[in-house]
Design a protein around this motif. Structure first.
Motif, PDB file in Angstrom:
ATOM      1  N   TYR A 195       0.862  -1.182   0.000  1.00 33.17           N
ATOM      2  CA  TYR A 195       0.000   0.000   0.000  1.00 33.17           C
ATOM      3  C   TYR A 195       0.899   1.232   0.000  1.00 33.17           C
ATOM      4  N   ALA A 196       0.551   2.236  -0.809  1.00 27.89           N
ATOM      5  CA  ALA A 196       1.323   3.475  -0.860  1.00 27.89           C
ATOM      6  C   ALA A 196       0.373   4.645  -1.043  1.00 27.89           C
ATOM      7  N   ASP A 197       0.751   5.800  -0.468  1.00 30.50           N
ATOM      8  CA  ASP A 197      -0.121   6.969  -0.473  1.00 30.50           C
ATOM      9  C   ASP A 197       0.709   8.225  -0.750  1.00 30.50           C
ATOM     10  N   ILE A 198       0.165   9.121  -1.571  1.00 33.46           N
ATOM     11  CA  ILE A 198       0.774  10.425  -1.859  1.00 33.46           C
ATOM     12  C   ILE A 198      -0.287  11.495  -1.703  1.00 33.46           C
ATOM     13  N   ASP A 199       0.025  12.571  -0.973  1.00 37.48           N
ATOM     14  CA  ASP A 199      -0.884  13.698  -0.801  1.00 37.48           C
ATOM     15  C   ASP A 199      -0.026  14.956  -0.791  1.00 37.48           C
ATOM     16  N   GLU A 200       0.042  15.645  -1.945  1.00 34.39           N
ATOM     17  CA  GLU A 200       1.029  16.710  -2.109  1.00 34.39           C
ATOM     18  C   GLU A 200       0.429  17.947  -2.781  1.00 34.39           C
ATOM     19  N   ILE A 201       1.109  19.069  -2.599  1.00 33.26           N
ATOM     20  CA  ILE A 201       0.773  20.311  -3.302  1.00 33.26           C
ATOM     21  C   ILE A 201       1.682  20.368  -4.529  1.00 33.26           C
ATOM     22  N   CYS A 202       1.208  19.822  -5.597  1.00 33.38           N
ATOM     23  CA  CYS A 202       2.059  19.646  -6.777  1.00 33.38           C
ATOM     24  C   CYS A 202       1.224  19.834  -8.032  1.00 33.38           C
ATOM     25  N   CYS A 203       1.717  20.590  -8.988  1.00 35.70           N
ATOM     26  CA  CYS A 203       3.108  20.963  -9.167  1.00 35.70           C
ATOM     27  C   CYS A 203       3.192  22.423  -9.599  1.00 35.70           C
ATOM     28  N   GLY A 204       4.340  23.033  -9.390  1.00 41.48           N
ATOM     29  CA  GLY A 204       4.588  24.368  -9.910  1.00 41.48           C
ATOM     30  C   GLY A 204       5.010  24.260 -11.362  1.00 41.48           C
ATOM     31  N   ALA A 205       4.063  23.891 -12.225  1.00 35.98           N
ATOM     32  CA  ALA A 205       4.397  23.491 -13.588  1.00 35.98           C
ATOM     33  C   ALA A 205       5.154  24.538 -14.393  1.00 35.98           C
ATOM     34  N   PRO A 206       4.723  25.809 -14.394  1.00 35.07           N
ATOM     35  CA  PRO A 206       5.428  26.766 -15.264  1.00 35.07           C
ATOM     36  C   PRO A 206       6.546  27.509 -14.557  1.00 35.07           C
ATOM     37  N   VAL A 207       7.202  26.870 -13.581  1.00 32.38           N
ATOM     38  CA  VAL A 207       8.189  27.592 -12.783  1.00 32.38           C
ATOM     39  C   VAL A 207       9.339  28.125 -13.636  1.00 32.38           C
ATOM     40  N   GLN A 208       9.683  27.431 -14.733  1.00 32.52           N
ATOM     41  CA  GLN A 208      10.804  27.911 -15.526  1.00 32.52           C
ATOM     42  C   GLN A 208      10.441  29.193 -16.274  1.00 32.52           C
ATOM     43  N   LEU A 209       9.146  29.522 -16.370  1.00 32.24           N
ATOM     44  CA  LEU A 209       8.705  30.760 -17.002  1.00 32.24           C
ATOM     45  C   LEU A 209       8.265  31.786 -15.972  1.00 32.24           C
ATOM     46  N   SER A 210       8.085  31.346 -14.719  1.00 32.27           N
ATOM     47  CA  SER A 210       7.619  32.222 -13.640  1.00 32.27           C
ATOM     48  C   SER A 210       6.335  32.952 -14.017  1.00 32.27           C
ATOM     49  N   ASN A 211       5.481  32.338 -14.821  1.00 32.05           N
ATOM     50  CA  ASN A 211       4.222  32.963 -15.241  1.00 32.05           C
ATOM     51  C   ASN A 211       4.454  34.333 -15.873  1.00 32.05           C
ATOM     52  N   ALA A 212       5.654  34.580 -16.373  1.00 33.51           N
ATOM     53  CA  ALA A 212       6.033  35.936 -16.766  1.00 33.51           C
ATOM     54  C   ALA A 212       5.431  36.322 -18.107  1.00 33.51           C
ATOM     55  N   THR A 213       5.117  37.582 -18.227  1.00 30.53           N
ATOM     56  CA  THR A 213       4.813  38.147 -19.538  1.00 30.53           C
ATOM     57  C   THR A 213       5.929  39.079 -19.976  1.00 30.53           C
TER      58      THR A 213
END
Length: 564
Positions: A261-279
């Motif tokens: 049995y295995a369990d994961i409960d996470e705040i994931c993910c910061g997907a666009p971190v390499q762009l920093s949501n930047a404009t």
């Protein structure tokens, strides 16, 4: 979106570790036999479902023992990829969208109905869900990564290769017990341990394994949309356990039963971190999304700040997964040449994620994905070992049921976002309809939201999958230096899929379908404009508007008219 660091990103010490391990003769299924100093060590692998010298296997294999993984600090599949040429392990928008590739060939995990082109096996049991493999690798005896197609012996979707994970088997001497604690920066705490218990000497043994892993995130949340603070995203919160029983009533028969049995409960993910949501890009040039500040979104600065590990989102992403299963392996040596092997397994996997799909702190839209999978597999084979001839003959059965509940839903600012995309083309029409509504005291309805918040573009799917296969592989030693290998596999596979797509407003009603194209919208707006003029004239003359004119306004008075 893959989480990749820019070339000029300056890495921080994300995982400075302090470890304490107590280990007694850690067991391994990859044997390393000491040879004279002038000879190469012999590494045995099971890449072809039988024990062989790695140098004699006609497969590109990278193999690690459990001790080698500990020395290389390989804790999970993401660590493994840094030590295996050609292996890739990726996370996308959430932990549930994790996938693997070998030699650049992989399968997206964002379509729940697809299976990985990299075959994933734990103790001989096929894992159809890629994200079920991202938890910690604890009490592992060996990992073998096979590059290239493995269709003969590993027929379940292995055009890219296969990853074989073998866990430590129960023993009677107890010398392979261990307790391990690892602490590090970002609040890292890893705890794991395992022990074997001899219930009946040389007949029945048990092994218990458990682990837990916690760590703060590595990405900051900023802006106005959600909880803000340092190190919130990409945290770790994982735990799991495995219980095994090994029954060996005599020298010819062994039965191994594994429950995990295995369990994961996470705040994931910061997907666009390499762009920093930047404009604004690193050179300070402004991008195209100039409407973002008007919608309440955060625009990041350019220059060096462009590469900071921070994002601005409307709400923190949520990713949860549970993976559990039960398997039984029977090995029966019929005589000195033949061995009968049977592997039966039942597995259940559930995942849920809820993420801010626009990846900004402007409240535009989000996505939730609730999925369930259950599977049963049965493999039975005969292994023959002779002086010059070795072969494997087998049959394989696999079935799984998949249930998916998916929705892309709109948030509070999505209507403003949609209206801004129209520009001012319909402003006069809307002003006219609202003026008529005010003049009639609301008897004629005003303009409704074109894209109201809380609308869900929903997708429910059920899939039944069944697969049969027979396979065989023969190795004939023509001489001391030349071996002929031939194999054949036949597979019959069916998938039955039922999918329901719907568009539902917040009150549960279906989204209207007045306009299915821009052309139809323009035509409808033109007709409504004429009708509004007629209604205004009728009201000014003290007459009631015609039913035809009122009907022409109806699409724009119905919530959700803009979605189509």
């Amino acid at each position: 979106m893959k989480q990749q660091l820019p070339k000029n990103f300056k890495p921080k010490a994300l995982a400075a570790l302090i470890g304490l391990t107590f280990t007694l003769n850690h067991a391994s299924t990859i044997a390393q036999e000491a040879e004279p100093e002038t000879a190469l060590e012999t590494i045995t692998v099971t890449a072809q479902k039988r024990t062989q010298n790695l140098q004699e296997v006609p497969v590109s294999v990278t193999a690690f023992t459990g001790d080698e993984m500990a020395e290389a600090v390989i804790k999970d599949m993401y660590d493994l990829q840094t030590n295996v040429p050609g292996l890739g392990a990726f996370q996308s928008q959430s932990a549930t969208n994790s996938s693997f590739s070998i030699r650049g060939v992989g399968t997206s995990s964002q379509n729940f109905g697809l299976e990985s082109s990299v075959g994933l096996y734990v103790d001989g049991v096929y894992r159809a869900r890629q994200n079920s493999m991202i938890n910690n690798l604890v009490d592992v005896a060996a990992v073998e990564v096979l590059r290239g197609p493995q269709g003969t012996l590993f027929g379940k979707n292995t055009p890219s290769g296969a990853i074989l994970v073998s866990t430590v088997t129960p023993s009677h001497d107890g010398g392979d017990s261990f307790v391990e604690a690892t602490v590090g920066n970002y609040g890292l705490v890893n705890l794991s341990g395992a022990t074997s218990i001899s219930a009946i000497e040389d007949v029945l043994a048990f092994r218990v394994t458990a682990f837990g892993s916690q760590r703060d995130g590595t990405i900051d949340s900023v802006g106005n949309g959600s909880e803000t603070g340092k190190n919130l995203l990409n945290d770790r919160n994982r735990w799991g356990a495995r219980v095994q029983a090994l029954y060996t009533p005599n020298d010819d028969v062994s039965v191994r039963i594994i429950a995990d049995y295995a369990d994961i409960d996470e705040i994931c993910c910061g997907a666009p971190v390499q762009l920093s949501n930047a404009t604004i890009n690193p050179d300070g040039e402004i991008g195209s999304d100039l409407a973002l500040p008007l919608l309440g979104g955060t625009v990041f600065a350019g220059g060096d700040a462009f590469y900071d590990r921070e994002v601005a989102v409307s709400f923190l992403p949520e990713s949860t997964m549970t993976d559990k299963g039960l398997s039984a392996e029977v090995d029966w040596e019929l005589d000195e040449n033949y061995t009968l092997v049977s592997i039966s397994a039942y597995r259940n996997f559930e995942s849920f994620d809820n993420i801010d799909t626009d990846f900004t702190d402007a409240n535009l839209f989000g996505t939730y994905n609730d999925s369930k999978q259950s599977s049963f597999s049965q493999e039975i084979r005969i292994d023959y070992t002779g002086d010059n001839l070795n072969y494997i003959l087998g049959a394989y059965y696999f079935t799984q049921d998949l249930d998916l509940d998916y929705s892309l839903y709109t948030d509070t600012f999505f209507n403003e976002f949609y209206m801004s995309s129209l520009g001012g083309a319909l402003d006069d029409l809307f002003a006219g309809i609202n003026a008529i509504s005010a003049a009639t005291g609301g008897a004629v309805a005003p303009v409704a939201d074109a894209a109201p918040a809380g609308t869900g573009f929903d997708h429910q799917a059920k899939q039944q999958h069944e697969s049969y296969a027979v396979f065989g592989q023969f190795d004939y030693e023509l001489s001391d230096t030349l071996t002929l290998t031939a194999g054949l596999r036949y597979t019959d596979e069916t998938k039955d899929l039922v999918t329901i797509f719907s568009e539902n407003l917040a009150d549960g009603s279906q989204s209207p379908e007045f306009f299915n194209s821009t052309t139809e919208l323009i035509i409808g707006a033109g007709a409504a404009g004429v009708a509004a003029g007629n209604i205004g004239a009728a009201l000014a003359g003290g007459q009631a508007p015609s039913a035809e004119d009122l009907a022409a306004l109806l699409p724009f008075q119905t919530a959700g008219w803009g979605f189509q």
